[in-house]
Structure formats: structure tokens, C-alpha cells
Design a protein around this motif. Sequence first.
Motif, PDB file in Angstrom:
ATOM      1  N   LYS A 252       0.832  -1.211   0.000  1.00  0.00           N
ATOM      2  CA  LYS A 252       0.000   0.000   0.000  1.00  0.00           C
ATOM      3  C   LYS A 252       0.866   1.260   0.000  1.00  0.00           C
ATOM      4  CE  LYS A 252      -3.959  -2.068   2.464  1.00  0.00           C
ATOM      5  NZ  LYS A 252      -5.066  -1.709   1.562  1.00  0.00           N
ATOM      6  N   ILE A 253       1.957   1.239   0.752  1.00  0.00           N
ATOM      7  CA  ILE A 253       2.839   2.412   0.808  1.00  0.00           C
ATOM      8  C   ILE A 253       3.531   2.612  -0.537  1.00  0.00           C
ATOM      9  CG2 ILE A 253       4.871   3.407   1.926  1.00  0.00           C
ATOM     10  CD1 ILE A 253       4.042   1.878   4.475  1.00  0.00           C
ATOM     11  N   VAL A 254       3.966   1.529  -1.171  1.00  0.00           N
ATOM     12  CA  VAL A 254       4.585   1.635  -2.498  1.00  0.00           C
ATOM     13  C   VAL A 254       3.606   2.241  -3.499  1.00  0.00           C
ATOM     14  CG1 VAL A 254       5.448   0.300  -4.468  1.00  0.00           C
ATOM     15  CG2 VAL A 254       6.287  -0.191  -2.166  1.00  0.00           C
ATOM     16  N   ASN A 255       2.362   1.796  -3.461  1.00  0.00           N
ATOM     17  CA  ASN A 255       1.349   2.340  -4.381  1.00  0.00           C
ATOM     18  C   ASN A 255       1.096   3.818  -4.108  1.00  0.00           C
ATOM     19  OD1 ASN A 255       0.995  -0.093  -5.717  1.00  0.00           O
ATOM     20  ND2 ASN A 255      -0.667  -0.757  -4.389  1.00  0.00           N
ATOM     21  N   PHE A 256       1.135   4.211  -2.837  1.00  0.00           N
ATOM     22  CA  PHE A 256       0.972   5.620  -2.496  1.00  0.00           C
ATOM     23  C   PHE A 256       2.123   6.448  -3.080  1.00  0.00           C
ATOM     24  CE2 PHE A 256       2.607   8.928   0.366  1.00  0.00           C
ATOM     25  CZ  PHE A 256       1.565   9.851   0.286  1.00  0.00           C
ATOM     26  N   VAL A 257       3.345   5.958  -2.948  1.00  0.00           N
ATOM     27  CA  VAL A 257       4.502   6.680  -3.474  1.00  0.00           C
ATOM     28  C   VAL A 257       4.437   6.764  -4.997  1.00  0.00           C
ATOM     29  CG1 VAL A 257       7.024   6.613  -3.721  1.00  0.00           C
ATOM     30  CG2 VAL A 257       5.968   6.142  -1.506  1.00  0.00           C
ATOM     31  N   LYS A 258       4.046   5.670  -5.635  1.00  0.00           N
ATOM     32  CA  LYS A 258       3.921   5.673  -7.091  1.00  0.00           C
ATOM     33  C   LYS A 258       2.918   6.727  -7.555  1.00  0.00           C
ATOM     34  CE  LYS A 258       3.689   1.653  -9.013  1.00  0.00           C
ATOM     35  NZ  LYS A 258       3.186   0.340  -9.504  1.00  0.00           N
ATOM     36  N   LYS A 259       1.776   6.775  -6.902  1.00  0.00           N
ATOM     37  CA  LYS A 259       0.754   7.759  -7.250  1.00  0.00           C
ATOM     38  C   LYS A 259       1.244   9.178  -6.987  1.00  0.00           C
ATOM     39  CE  LYS A 259      -3.968   9.207  -6.065  1.00  0.00           C
ATOM     40  NZ  LYS A 259      -5.132   8.965  -5.178  1.00  0.00           N
ATOM     41  N   SER A 260       1.929   9.382  -5.881  1.00  0.00           N
ATOM     42  CA  SER A 260       2.419  10.716  -5.525  1.00  0.00           C
ATOM     43  C   SER A 260       3.474  11.201  -6.511  1.00  0.00           C
ATOM     44  CB  SER A 260       2.991  10.711  -4.107  1.00  0.00           C
ATOM     45  OG  SER A 260       2.004  10.363  -3.166  1.00  0.00           O
ATOM     46  N   LEU A 261       4.357  10.309  -6.943  1.00  0.00           N
ATOM     47  CA  LEU A 261       5.376  10.688  -7.917  1.00  0.00           C
ATOM     48  C   LEU A 261       4.743  11.075  -9.246  1.00  0.00           C
ATOM     49  CD1 LEU A 261       8.152   8.017  -7.215  1.00  0.00           C
ATOM     50  CD2 LEU A 261       8.300  10.470  -6.799  1.00  0.00           C
ATOM     51  N   LYS A 262       3.704  10.343  -9.648  1.00  0.00           N
ATOM     52  CA  LYS A 262       3.003  10.693 -10.890  1.00  0.00           C
ATOM     53  C   LYS A 262       2.357  12.062 -10.786  1.00  0.00           C
ATOM     54  CE  LYS A 262       1.900   6.044 -12.594  1.00  0.00           C
ATOM     55  NZ  LYS A 262       0.815   5.102 -12.937  1.00  0.00           N
ATOM     56  N   GLU A 263       1.708  12.311  -9.654  1.00  0.00           N
ATOM     57  CA  GLU A 263       1.048  13.608  -9.480  1.00  0.00           C
ATOM     58  C   GLU A 263       2.070  14.740  -9.480  1.00  0.00           C
ATOM     59  OE1 GLU A 263      -1.108  13.076  -5.877  1.00  0.00           O
ATOM     60  OE2 GLU A 263      -2.799  12.031  -6.840  1.00  0.00           O
ATOM     61  N   HIS A 264       3.189  14.521  -8.812  1.00  0.00           N
ATOM     62  CA  HIS A 264       4.239  15.539  -8.792  1.00  0.00           C
ATOM     63  C   HIS A 264       4.781  15.773 -10.200  1.00  0.00           C
ATOM     64  CE1 HIS A 264       7.753  17.786  -7.413  1.00  0.00           C
ATOM     65  NE2 HIS A 264       8.489  17.015  -8.188  1.00  0.00           N
ATOM     66  N   HIS A 265       4.956  14.705 -10.948  1.00  0.00           N
ATOM     67  CA  HIS A 265       5.460  14.793 -12.317  1.00  0.00           C
ATOM     68  C   HIS A 265       4.529  15.638 -13.183  1.00  0.00           C
ATOM     69  CE1 HIS A 265       7.582  13.174 -15.901  1.00  0.00           C
ATOM     70  NE2 HIS A 265       6.412  13.340 -16.464  1.00  0.00           N
ATOM     71  N   GLN A 266       3.233  15.438 -13.037  1.00  0.00           N
ATOM     72  CA  GLN A 266       2.272  16.171 -13.851  1.00  0.00           C
ATOM     73  C   GLN A 266       2.205  17.646 -13.473  1.00  0.00           C
ATOM     74  OE1 GLN A 266      -1.174  13.799 -13.015  1.00  0.00           O
ATOM     75  NE2 GLN A 266      -0.609  12.201 -14.452  1.00  0.00           N
ATOM     76  N   GLN A 267       2.524  17.965 -12.223  1.00  0.00           N
ATOM     77  CA  GLN A 267       2.438  19.347 -11.765  1.00  0.00           C
ATOM     78  C   GLN A 267       3.701  20.145 -12.077  1.00  0.00           C
ATOM     79  OE1 GLN A 267       1.619  18.866  -7.605  1.00  0.00           O
ATOM     80  NE2 GLN A 267      -0.456  18.084  -7.951  1.00  0.00           N
ATOM     81  N   CYS A 268       4.839  19.446 -12.271  1.00  0.00           N
ATOM     82  CA  CYS A 268       6.107  20.148 -12.495  1.00  0.00           C
ATOM     83  C   CYS A 268       6.267  20.488 -13.955  1.00  0.00           C
ATOM     84  CB  CYS A 268       7.280  19.266 -12.066  1.00  0.00           C
ATOM     85  SG  CYS A 268       7.401  19.052 -10.285  1.00  0.00           S
ATOM     86  N   ASP A 269       7.057  21.535 -14.228  1.00  0.00           N
ATOM     87  CA  ASP A 269       7.392  21.816 -15.605  1.00  0.00           C
ATOM     88  C   ASP A 269       8.504  20.869 -16.030  1.00  0.00           C
ATOM     89  OD1 ASP A 269       9.968  22.826 -14.922  1.00  0.00           O
ATOM     90  OD2 ASP A 269       9.079  24.780 -14.470  1.00  0.00           O
ATOM     91  N   LEU A 270       8.817  20.857 -17.333  1.00  0.00           N
ATOM     92  CA  LEU A 270       9.713  19.865 -17.901  1.00  0.00           C
ATOM     93  C   LEU A 270      11.077  19.867 -17.238  1.00  0.00           C
ATOM     94  CD1 LEU A 270      10.007  17.723 -20.098  1.00  0.00           C
ATOM     95  CD2 LEU A 270      10.806  19.508 -21.653  1.00  0.00           C
ATOM     96  N   LYS A 271      11.602  21.053 -16.867  1.00  0.00           N
ATOM     97  CA  LYS A 271      12.945  21.140 -16.314  1.00  0.00           C
ATOM     98  C   LYS A 271      13.021  20.556 -14.907  1.00  0.00           C
ATOM     99  CE  LYS A 271      15.447  24.758 -17.099  1.00  0.00           C
ATOM    100  NZ  LYS A 271      15.946  26.135 -17.138  1.00  0.00           N
TER     101      LYS A 271
END
Length: 507
Positions: A118-137
Amino acid sequence: MAPMEKMRGCSLINDLKFLINNKNYSDIKIICQDDSIIYGNRAILAARSNVLDRLLFNGMKESTINEIRFPEINFNAMEIILEYLYTENFESDSISLDISIEAYHAADYFQLEILQEKIVNFVKKSLKEHHQQCDLKEKGRILAPVLLSKAVEKMSPLADNEMIKLIIEWISKTPLETIGFDNLSFQALQCLLSQTYSTQNPFVTSEYMVFRYSVIQAANNISENAISIIEKLLPNFDDLKKKNNNNNFNEECNENDYDEYFSQFEEFRLEIKEMLSIILPFIDLRRIDINILVDKIEPLQLLPTPLLLDAYRFQAREKKSLPHIRGIPLFDWNLQWDKIAKGSNLILKEYNTVVESNPGGLNTTHQNIRANNIINGEGIYEWEVIIEETCIYAWVGVCTERGLDYNIFAGQQSCAWVLGSSGKCYHNNIGSHYVSEFSSGTKIIVHLNMTERSIAFSVNGVMHPPVSTWDNLPSKLYPIVSLNSPGRIRLGPVRDWNHIQHNNRKF
């Protein structure tokens, strides 16, 4: 009745949650890191964890006193453990990325495999969300490296578990030179390189740049001046290309400057060599061009002579180096539609990124257009195509360098392989079902694996397996689309693999 009494008995989960860290209903103190205390119930803890059962009922002192110590587990992580043990719940709002590594480590200690997942899935989801919110650089430059640094500090540089694998997967798709040295610790770098040394997964950093980053990371533990000197003595790839083109060191470093930098380097060379020794087993010198080894790396005297000789012998015997990127190279690239290689009824717009069929044209059959870049090397190549306006039907895929008739539907030809909005794949006029039918607004990502000569497609973020009947594609291919009126197709930005939901299928 008191308000609290009315609430009891309505929900087992809520009633058990009420017991967590409740001194009145607890019979044991759990002393965590920094001597912080959380209260628990001995019977519940033992019933829910074999580890705690052995600790609390082993006949030793923990069985008779009312406290137990876990000096390596902090209060927040222990609170997550207790909530899971009491209620089997894992609330994402009760955890953050900051404590996810601590919580995972604690779950691993108590052998709670479901909670770890469950914790791994939470981290995976959080990294995706962070990726979508950040600019390319900024993508991937901060969170994943920081998490890996925390993980190896808590576990080990050679730790191998699902959390480590997830984070390494993210970092592998980020050029190392874009990651701040303070975000990825030296021990985390060791972990990354050891677990990707023989990888068959995507990786984006060349082995020379891996070596350069490792040396600079070692210099980061010495001084800013040490970093500056190393950056001069080990140019990045762009500077190396300038050197090859201009037949000199580079535009910013003449021979006198080089001698001065090398003299300063000698002051801390042995210190860097010692630090680098723990990482060298995980850097493959056979992947670095022999001229770079001779001209740039060997003079620094950072490597054991046998290691260099092995690389020289290999390249002398094979007449070449290994591929310069470990694993499967993952290429991000910019595409445009080719204004020459297209059907007569197709119109290009928006700087050749949009193609549409001329609604007033005489030709109503499907016509084709290819992109401007040929694909002819090993690795994984990806590009996005957006069906802005579909037709009967819109098609996306690849074609060979020669032989395509741009005025005839690509799927009828032996030199093209395309997926249509009908959900079928076509090649040489033979069709097969692949996905459900899709319409205007659909985003297609093409995943072309030139190492395995296979192709797969993602439809609106869901990746599907490689097309089973297309198992030996040619060595040179172009991106292609096929459409008729009122079709309109756009080349979108290249997406990162971490956006894709792989449905547990390996590409």
C-alpha cells in the motif's frame, strides 16, 4: 448517554481507532526514535504481527515490563503501523512522501507485506502527481532522488525491495546531469548504479556521463572548487563534441588552463579516488568511447590500471565499445510532419505539427504522411499522437524508409504497420483486433522498441501489450499516420514512461 458512548458500537474500525495511542486503554508504552512515546495494546499488537508476538511474549524482559523500544522507528511511522494493525486501514491522508520511507521501513521490520504494498502504491501515485504538476525542467529532479537517498540511509545502499525498485525506475528515466548533487546522496548513487548495471529496463544517461556525475558527486563532498575543477577536466558531451569538431580541448579551456586545473586537481585526487572506489564496480568502462578513456579519464589516475586494461582489451578485441547507454536506451525527441513525404490531399499547419485532410480535395481515400525523423538505433522510441478529429478511420503507426505510396491507405501496404480508431491493427491488408474503438480527442502514445523490434500503443494513458503479429519490424522506420476528411491529427509532446499505466504488462 455521553456523546462518545453513542458513537461506540456503530463502527468496529472507529472503535478500534479510538484505542490507538490512548493511554487509558493501553498496557504498553512503545518508545520510538528520540524517546517519543506511543501507547499500544499488547494483545492486539501480538495478534496482528508475528514479530511483535515474538517480542512481547517471548519470556524475556519485554514480556514482563510495560514498555518496548524501537530506536530506529520514528513516531509518525509507528503511528501508521498501529493504525494498520488496529484497523487494517491505510489512509493516504495520514501519510506523506516525507515519512513514506520511514513507514515502509517500519512495515518491513514488522513483516507487514500488505502495508508495504500500500505504501509503495501511495509513493507511485504521488510521484506521478508531482510529475504532472512540475514543468519539464523539474520533472524527476527532486522527489525521486531525495526519496532514494532517504531509503538507502534507512536501509542499505545495496537494499533490494519494491520501494527501491520503484524509485530507481523513476530516476533511471531522468538524465543524471539534471539531478542536483544535494538531492542524490553518494550512497543513493551507489544503489542506483548497482541495481541498473545489468538492467534490461529503460535508462537515459550515457555511461560517460554516469562516470562524470559520479566523480563530481565525490567532489561535492570536498568543496565547490573541487566540483568546478572536475567540470573542466571532464567536459559534458556537448563540450566533447566541440573538441572533436574544433580539434582542441574546448572553447573555454586552453592548454595552459588545463595544466592549471590538473595541478589543482592533484590536491584532492586521492580523496576522490577513495570515494569513487565503492562505485567503480558498477560503472561499465566498456561502454565509454576509447578516445574518451584515453584522453579524458586515464590522465586523472582515478581508476585501477587493471580496470582500464580490461576496457582497452575489450574494445581492441571487439573493435568497438558496448552501447554507450546501459539497459534499453529511452529516447525523448521532437518530431514534425514531413512536408515532402505526404499525400497530395494533406495540409500541414501549426509549424508542421498538425496534419489534416483537405475537405475540398477531390481525393476521398486515406492518405499518409510520415514524420521528419528516421528511427534506426536500438532503444525505446516514444511519441504522442492526438486524434483531434477522427474520420473513417484515423490510423497511427510506422513505415519503412522506402516503398510507401502516400496516396494509398498505409494498412494495405507491406511497408507500414498502423493502429486505427476502429481498434484494429493493419499491415499488408491483414487486420487484427487490438483495443476498443476510439474517437476524437484520443491520445495515442507509440512505444517502438527497436531492441526487440516490437511496437505497442497506449490509448488515453493505458498501455497495451506489443502487437503479437508484428514481431520482427525492420531496422529503419518512420512515424506515420493515415487519414481522410475530416481527419485532423497532431503530434503531441513526448511523454515520460511514468505517465503510463502498464496494466502489469512488461514492454
